[in-house]
Design a protein around this motif. Structure first.
Motif, PDB file in Angstrom:
ATOM      1  N   ASN A 119       1.700  -5.016  -0.988  1.00  0.00           N
ATOM      2  CA  ASN A 119       2.819  -5.947  -1.116  1.00  0.00           C
ATOM      3  C   ASN A 119       3.363  -5.853  -2.539  1.00  0.00           C
ATOM      4  O   ASN A 119       2.624  -5.555  -3.488  1.00  0.00           O
TER       5      ASN A 119
ATOM      6  N   THR B  79      -1.839  -0.072   2.282  1.00  0.00           N
ATOM      7  CA  THR B  79      -0.656  -0.926   2.386  1.00  0.00           C
ATOM      8  C   THR B  79      -0.645  -1.905   1.225  1.00  0.00           C
ATOM      9  O   THR B  79      -1.682  -2.520   0.898  1.00  0.00           O
TER      10      THR B  79
ATOM     11  N   THR C 213       6.824  -4.911   1.541  1.00  0.00           N
ATOM     12  CA  THR C 213       5.567  -4.217   1.826  1.00  0.00           C
ATOM     13  C   THR C 213       5.848  -2.726   1.976  1.00  0.00           C
ATOM     14  O   THR C 213       6.889  -2.323   2.497  1.00  0.00           O
TER      15      THR C 213
END
Length: 362
Positions: free
Chosen positions: A246, A244, A264
């Protein structure tokens, strides 16, 4: 005695003339003067000019055009025409645009002998370039294009082909995935470049695509893994492992703002595309009037050609940063605005402009 001799001479001359005239009529047949002109004929000598072609497929139509306004069309390999002495220009063409003549034009001089002019038709060819990124420097890679395979340890592989559609396949390389690995390329009168990106296995393509920015405007992508990208094209692709991330987006032209400006995303075993829309940043401009009777229509005219109207006490609109001039008017001519005209500047903030209407008196 002398008179008798003179009469005899004249008689002989007349008889001789009559004999000549009769004989002439016998030679010409009718004796009419119009027939005499038929023996005054001029013969123009011509010579054979042969145009011969090689290179065209059998029965392909091609053309020879002369500066004498003579035009010849044929499907054979040669044509012979007759021309007198002189200098001539010519052009060559064919219905099959996959071939080009050499020479396509020229001149020839007829000077008392026959001539042979050779025309060579060659296939019209274009360059297809495969451009590779992602492989370690010096790595050998290969592409099969049509039925031809080429390899290279540089970033480029090139093919030379004629118009048409061709299938390509990029050979697999251990530890990498080629994107795209295959496809079809159509050539139609132009060179072509196909980008090939090699992505390490276990790494997936993440593409950021923007719309709304003027062409060539720089924009920026900042990722939470520390990567920062500066882009001037409409898209950029990077390789990321599962996880993951940003991101934040910015523009080099502050007149435009990105949507979303941050967010995100998660990479989970598959390629991913993130779309970014840049919109023109505008600010609110409010003109507020006082003095007009309720419900009276009034106008704000801007130097950029836009006109706004209203019947209330305010007229509100949005414009980007910049300097503007304006004029004010109303349908009720017994009232005059103050100021009648002016200027304002938008510089990253909203703007308010007051206008006072007063009764016109004389």
């Amino acid at each position: 005695m002398k008179r008798a001799i003179t009469i005899a001479v004249v008689a002989m001359l007349l008889f001789s003339s009559l004999v000549i005239l009769v004989n002439t009529e016998k030679i010409l047949g009718t004796g009419k003067s119009s027939e005499i002109s038929k023996i005054n004929k001029f013969v123009i000598t011509t010579y054979k000019i042969t145009f011969s072609e090689t290179g065209l497929p059998t029965n392909t139509t091609w053309y020879v055009n002369l500066s004498t306004n003579q035009f010849f069309s044929l499907t054979g390999s040669s044509i012979t025409i007759n021309e007198p002495n002189g200098t001539y220009n010519f052009t060559i063409a064919t219905v099959n645009k996959l071939y080009a003549p050499s020479p396509s034009q020229g001149s020839f001089n007829v000077n008392g002998s026959n001539l042979n002019i050779a025309i060579l038709f060659k296939p019209v060819l274009y360059t297809v370039t495969f451009s590779e990124t992602g492989l370690p420097s010096g790595t050998n890679w290969s592409v099969t294009f049509g039925n031809i395979t080429k390899s290279s340890n540089t970033n480029y592989i090139k093919f030379v082909v004629s118009n048409g559609s061709y299938q390509f396949v990029v050979a697999s390389i251990s530890g990498f995935i080629a994107k795209p690995s295959s496809g079809i390329i159509s050539i139609n009168g132009n060179n072509y470049t196909q980008a090939i990106t090699f992505v390490p296995q276990g790494i997936y393509s993440v593409t950021f695509k923007e719309s709304g920015l003027p062409s060539g405007t720089a924009w920026y992508i900042n990722l939470s893994n520390g990567q920062s990208l500066s882009v001037t094209g409409a898209s950029v692709t990077i390789g990321l492992s599962n996880g993951t991330y940003n991101f934040s987006i910015a523009s080099g032209d502050k007149k435009y703002a990105p949507f979303p400006s941050s967010g995100t995303f998660t990479v989970n075993g598959a390629p991913l595309t993130i779309s970014i829309i840049f919109k023109l940043v505008t600010y609110t401009v409010t003109f507020t009037e006082s003095g007009l009777p309720t419900g009276t229509t009034w106008y704000v005219n801007l130097s950029n050609g836009q006109t706004y109207s209203g019947t209330g006490t305010t007229i509100t609109f949005n414009e980007p940063n910049g300097s503007y001039t304006y004029t004010i008017a109303t349908v009720n001519k017994i009232y005059a605005p103050s100021p009648y005209s002016g200027a304002f500047t938008i510089n990253g903030a909203n703007v308010n402009v007051p206008i006072t209407f007063t009764l016109v008196t004389y």
